[in-house]
Design a protein around this motif. Structure first.
Motif, PDB file in Angstrom:
ATOM      1  N   ALA A   1      68.715 -41.095   9.380  1.00  0.00           N
ATOM      2  CA  ALA A   1      67.269 -41.131   9.160  1.00  0.00           C
ATOM      3  C   ALA A   1      66.539 -41.552  10.428  1.00  0.00           C
ATOM      4  O   ALA A   1      65.464 -41.014  10.756  1.00  0.00           O
ATOM      5  N   THR A   2      67.130 -42.501  11.167  1.00  0.00           N
ATOM      6  CA  THR A   2      66.527 -42.948  12.431  1.00  0.00           C
ATOM      7  C   THR A   2      66.528 -41.833  13.467  1.00  0.00           C
ATOM      8  O   THR A   2      65.521 -41.611  14.164  1.00  0.00           O
TER       9      THR A   2
ATOM     10  N   PHE B   1      63.909 -39.353  12.575  1.00  0.00           N
ATOM     11  CA  PHE B   1      62.573 -39.886  12.845  1.00  0.00           C
ATOM     12  C   PHE B   1      62.198 -39.728  14.313  1.00  0.00           C
ATOM     13  O   PHE B   1      61.052 -39.381  14.646  1.00  0.00           O
ATOM     14  N   PHE B   2      63.150 -39.975  15.203  1.00  0.00           N
ATOM     15  CA  PHE B   2      62.890 -39.858  16.641  1.00  0.00           C
ATOM     16  C   PHE B   2      63.178 -38.445  17.174  1.00  0.00           C
ATOM     17  O   PHE B   2      63.190 -38.228  18.382  1.00  0.00           O
ATOM     18  N   GLU B   3      63.446 -37.514  16.237  1.00  0.00           N
ATOM     19  CA  GLU B   3      63.639 -36.095  16.568  1.00  0.00           C
ATOM     20  C   GLU B   3      64.770 -35.885  17.572  1.00  0.00           C
ATOM     21  O   GLU B   3      64.682 -35.057  18.496  1.00  0.00           O
TER      22      GLU B   3
END
Length: 386
Positions: A150-151, A154-156
């Protein structure tokens, strides 16, 4: 810290990282689908490559562990696993992606069998059950991998760089852990490819593992659907059933060793089966958020001990080496994991989703019965009074 404790930490780290590799791959499946513009059916076909590879690896794993030892197979399969994980991300065509996923599945199960064989050898040195804690670490890695995924999303960060970072982490831990892995001695007879009929002991353990994995597979794939369509929970809480099941299973595996050592395998298996049955029936009869969640927690605790006890018992077969015995049990149980989710869907279409979960509830009773019948043959080293 004793050498035995260092060995346990080293092996536990590899169990955790094996689970982290798998959950990292799973966390980025939606990105893989978008990258290759796959339809639902095309994605399903791609994902089928992993269990097919895993299944085909099982007889090879039993032979390899017997022939070369679990330490060598664990190292080779771990290195292969962390090579093929980033290759999934670097694949630029389906012609490359499909075989890479297939081999990723194969190396994952080679790693699974070899690490569990190591755990059984270490369990002998401890003189008590410790296998459940290793499986607990694998389950805990599922939550960690989902969080890291997920992290990264989030930071693509692209899947290939995500996978590379995980592989680098595993490589470092493997280099540190290598010297603490056991050069285990063979404790069984047969070590060839698994082509002959298992003995009565393994068939019974296999039956328990089959039912346990059938239930586990259904909970993995259908928990969210059940909470959405039957419990009719708020959309933001649809994952509650899955999270409660997974959390209880992970926690249950960490405490299962202590309970098994205190009360014996037979009683724990009986109790686990009854807990699975009662938990699912509670969710079926009272499909409201609080009771359904409680039921899924009960199922998670019930499922937790099934595979660790099955592996621990199978690894002490007098007719097969530990690696081959584990491969036999894994093969039988794997079919349960594959059959369960489609079976749920078929019965749900024919009758209802509640009817499907009712049927799965009876896997728990099946486990309790199999653990109770002819216990002197099934668990010759366990006292029936336990």
């Amino acid at each position: 810290m004793t050498l035995l404790q260092k060995r346990r930490i080293a092996l536990g780290s590899l169990f955790f990282l094996a689970g982290l590799c798998f959950s990292s791959w799973a966390a980025r499946i939606p990105d893989i689908q978008v990258k290759f513009d796959l339809s639902e059916s095309q994605l399903g076909t791609l994902l089928l490559g992993l269990p097919v590879g895993s299944l085909l690896a099982l007889p090879l794993a039993g032979w390899a562990v017997y022939r070369f030892g679990s330490k060598i197979v664990a190292v080779v399969s771990t290195v292969s696993y962390i090579v093929f994980l980033p290759l999934i991300g670097f694949s630029e065509s389906m012609w490359m992606l499909v075989p890479v996923v297939f081999v990723f599945g194969m190396t994952g199960n080679l790693m699974n069998i070899s690490l569990n064989t190591q755990a059984l050898a270490l369990e002998d040195h401890y003189g008590r059950n410790i296998l459940g804690s290793f499986h607990g670490l694998w389950s805990l890695a599922g939550f960690t991998g989902a969080g890291i995924g997920a992290t990264m999303i989030f930071f693509e960060i692209l899947p290939k760089f995500h996978y590379l970072s995980i592989s680098a982490m595993v490589l470092v831990v493997l280099l540190v852990s290598y010297g603490f892995l056991l050069e285990e001695h063979d404790r069984g007879g047969g070590g060839g490819l698994v082509l002959r009929k298992p003995d009565d002991l393994l068939l019974r353990i296999g039956g328990i593992a089959f039912l346990g994995m059938l239930c586990e597979g259904c909970m993995f794939d259908w928990s969210g659907v059940y909470f959405k369509k039957v419990v009719e929970i708020d959309p933001g809480l649809i994952a509650l059933g899955y999270v409660s099941f997974m959390g209880a299973m992970a926690l249950g595996r960490f405490i299962s060793d202590r309970l098994t050592n205190k009360f014996g395998k037979i009683l724990i298996l009986r109790s686990s089966g009854i807990l699975m049955f009662c938990g699912l029936m509670l969710s079926v009869l009272f499909p409201v958020p609080v009771l359904a969640t409680t039921g899924f927690l009960m199922v998670g605790f019930g499922v937790a001990s099934i595979i660790p006890i099955a592996y621990s018992t199978a690894g002490r077969s007098k007719l097969y080496s530990p690696g081959v015995a584990l491969a036999i049990i894994s093969t039988i149980s794997f079919f349960g994991f594959l059959i369960g989710p489609p079976l749920i869907g078929f019965i749900a279409d024919l009758l209802s989703l509640k009817a499907s979960f009712t049927l799965v509830a009876f896997t728990g009773l099946g486990i309790a019965i199999l653990a109770s019948v002819r216990t002197a043959v099934f668990f010759p080293s366990q006292k029936v009074t336990k």
